[in-house]
Enzyme design. Structure first.
Site, PDB file in Angstrom:
ATOM      1  N   LYS A 201       0.856  -1.181   0.000  1.00 13.06           N
ATOM      2  CA  LYS A 201       0.000   0.000   0.000  1.00 13.06           C
ATOM      3  C   LYS A 201       0.892   1.230   0.000  1.00 13.06           C
ATOM      4  O   LYS A 201       1.684   1.439   0.913  1.00 13.06           O
ATOM      5  CB  LYS A 201      -0.893  -0.012   1.238  1.00 13.06           C
ATOM      6  CG  LYS A 201      -1.795   1.196   1.321  1.00 13.06           C
ATOM      7  CD  LYS A 201      -2.818   1.031   2.412  1.00 13.06           C
ATOM      8  CE  LYS A 201      -3.705   2.255   2.499  1.00 13.06           C
ATOM      9  NZ  LYS A 201      -4.686   2.121   3.572  1.00 13.06           N
ATOM     10  N   LYS A 255      -2.186  -1.516  -3.930  1.00 16.29           N
ATOM     11  CA  LYS A 255      -3.039  -0.340  -3.877  1.00 16.29           C
ATOM     12  C   LYS A 255      -2.217   0.921  -3.894  1.00 16.29           C
ATOM     13  O   LYS A 255      -1.248   0.987  -3.136  1.00 16.29           O
ATOM     14  CB  LYS A 255      -3.834  -0.432  -2.576  1.00 16.29           C
ATOM     15  CG  LYS A 255      -4.689   0.738  -2.263  1.00 16.29           C
ATOM     16  CD  LYS A 255      -5.412   0.468  -0.992  1.00 16.29           C
ATOM     17  CE  LYS A 255      -6.123   1.747  -0.621  1.00 16.29           C
ATOM     18  NZ  LYS A 255      -6.547   1.740   0.724  1.00 16.29           N
ATOM     19  N   TYR A 319     -15.154   0.910  -7.243  1.00 19.24           N
ATOM     20  CA  TYR A 319     -16.426   1.617  -7.020  1.00 19.24           C
ATOM     21  C   TYR A 319     -17.344   1.486  -8.234  1.00 19.24           C
ATOM     22  O   TYR A 319     -18.510   1.838  -8.168  1.00 19.24           O
ATOM     23  CB  TYR A 319     -16.152   3.094  -6.694  1.00 19.24           C
ATOM     24  CG  TYR A 319     -15.260   3.241  -5.477  1.00 19.24           C
ATOM     25  CD1 TYR A 319     -15.800   3.170  -4.200  1.00 19.24           C
ATOM     26  CD2 TYR A 319     -13.875   3.390  -5.600  1.00 19.24           C
ATOM     27  CE1 TYR A 319     -14.986   3.252  -3.071  1.00 19.24           C
ATOM     28  CE2 TYR A 319     -13.054   3.476  -4.483  1.00 19.24           C
ATOM     29  CZ  TYR A 319     -13.619   3.410  -3.229  1.00 19.24           C
ATOM     30  OH  TYR A 319     -12.816   3.469  -2.114  1.00 19.24           O
TER      31      TYR A 319
HETATM   32  C1  PBG Z   1      -7.521   3.290   5.242  1.00 13.06           C
HETATM   33  C2  PBG Z   1      -7.829   3.095   3.805  1.00 13.06           C
HETATM   34  C3  PBG Z   1      -7.612   4.025   2.790  1.00 13.06           C
HETATM   35  C4  PBG Z   1      -8.183   3.483   1.644  1.00 13.06           C
HETATM   36  C5  PBG Z   1      -8.694   2.224   1.966  1.00 13.06           C
HETATM   37  N1  PBG Z   1      -8.444   1.989   3.320  1.00 13.06           N
HETATM   38  C6  PBG Z   1      -7.061   5.393   2.806  1.00 13.06           C
HETATM   39  C7  PBG Z   1      -5.763   5.703   3.409  1.00 13.06           C
HETATM   40  O1  PBG Z   1      -4.907   4.832   3.626  1.00 13.06           O
HETATM   41  O2  PBG Z   1      -5.581   6.872   3.718  1.00 13.06           O
HETATM   42  C8  PBG Z   1      -8.219   4.192   0.320  1.00 13.06           C
HETATM   43  C9  PBG Z   1      -9.252   3.745  -0.642  1.00 13.06           C
HETATM   44  C10 PBG Z   1      -9.534   4.667  -1.756  1.00 13.06           C
HETATM   45  O3  PBG Z   1      -8.893   5.726  -1.947  1.00 13.06           O
HETATM   46  O4  PBG Z   1     -10.448   4.342  -2.520  1.00 13.06           O
HETATM   47  N2  PBG Z   1      -6.575   2.567   5.850  1.00 13.06           N
END
Ligand code: PBG
Length: 332
Positions: A201, A255, A319
């Site tokens: 991530k 991600k 989405y």
């Molecule tokens: C939180 C989380 C995030 C997303 C999913 N879980 C945001 C972040 O890490 O700040 C982002 C998902 C998206 O942008 O669609 N842990």
């Protein structure tokens, strides 16, 4: 790779000349079975509200969740991912609302498992929807404390499992949390609850609309670069994945998605494990806004999802999930 054949005997356009042959030759495809739909939950009763930062996406109060879940059922989307919009008065610096047996996620899990038992449910394990500072962990001496955060995350994961969550998805990027959560789940006899680790991530600029959707954007102080990955790196992704697998992750997430297709590809070819891609909120609005302005056609959505399949993703969190299945139905 040796190139076989040459012009004029070889004409690659022969295999592209009509729709039926293109369909026959296609190397990748998508179906409802590849998709995971994120759903935003809010407090209150009888509430369905638009999310300003994400056109076309709504927040539902728990009693209204059946509206969207019926669609998930009709379009046979295998799994949903739940995200809570927590009111400010329930946020604090430790994110204790994450451990409330009656929080939005617990209520939603109970409802879904009772009324829609055939739908898989995945829940994020992280504290950002619940903290007054918007970070995924607790802050001690001015830093996000890894080990103290894991203690809370483990309790959060156990609570979610108890409420019926099928797939626990740690998205916090603390070191070592997968192994500790796996042991705790096993000890509590949740050996069949899966772990989908957000192993890779990135500290991305593309989460903005999501943070607005869960109400953490205006709260967030500084950035998440001390725990989420540096987007200049790809080798580091191998270490993250290898460690999480050793700790017991069943699947891993990459991600964001579209900017990181190279990472999906590398992980798939090296580890041969299920890789899930997350087409995040920033990617969603880029495509959505361009379609709404008639700069792109809707087929751009399908193209974006196919790109994940080409790269090697087993499933995609998007989405657009319902919109995609509607579109596929129309064309088949
Ligand atoms: C939180 C989380 C995030 C997303 C999913 N879980 C945001 C972040 O890490 O700040 C982002 C998902 C998206 O942008 O669609 N842990």
């Amino acid at each position: 790779m040796k190139i076989i054949g040459s012009y004029p005997k070889t004409r690659l356009r022969r295999l592209r000349q009509s729709k039926w042959i293109r369909n026959l030759m296609s190397e990748n495809s998508i179906s409802n079975n590849d998709l995971i739909l994120p759903i935003f939950v809010r407090e209150g009763k009888n509430k369905v509200e638009n999310i300003k930062s994400m056109p076309g996406i709504k927040r539902y109060s728990v009693d209204k969740l059946p509206l969207i879940l019926k669609q998930v059922q009709i379009y046979k989307i295998p799994m949903v991912a739940l995200f809570p919009f927590t009111p400010d008065n329930k946020k604090n610096n430790k994110g204790t609302e994450a451990l409330n047996r009656n929080n939005l996620i617990c209520k939603s899990l109970k409802l879904i498992k009772k009324k829609f038992p055939g739908i898989g449910v995945m829940c994020d394990v992280a504290l950002d929807p619940y903290t007054s500072h918007g970070h995924d962990g607790v802050i001690i001496n001015n830093e996000i404390d890894n080990d103290e955060t894991i203690k809370i995350l483990t309790k959060q994961a156990l609570l979610q499992a108890k409420m019926g969550c099928d797939v626990i998805a740690p998205s916090d990027m603390m070191d070592g949390r997968v192994g500790i959560i796996r042991s705790a789940l096993d000890k509590a006899n949740f050996k069949n609850v899966c772990i989908l680790s957000y192993a890779v991530k990135y500290a991305s600029n593309f989460y903005g609309p999501f943070r607005d959707a869960i109400g953490s954007k205006s709260k967030l102080k500084k950035n998440k670069k001390s725990y989420q990955m540096d987007y200049r790196n790809s080798m580091e992704a191998f270490r993250e994945v290898a460690l999480d697998l050793k700790e017991g992750a069943d699947m891993v997430m990459v991600k964001p998605g579209m900017m990181y297709l190279d990472i999906i590809d590398k992980i798939k070819s090296n580890f041969k494990i299920p890789v899930i891609a997350y087409q995040v909120s920033g990617e969603y609005i880029l495509i959505k806004n361009a379609i709404q302005n008639n700069f792109l056609t809707k087929d751009a959505i399908i193209e974006s999802i196919i790109s994940f399949k080409r790269a090697g993703a087993s499933a995609i969190v998007t989405y657009f999930a319902i919109e995609i299945v509607k579109r596929l139905k129309k064309f088949n």
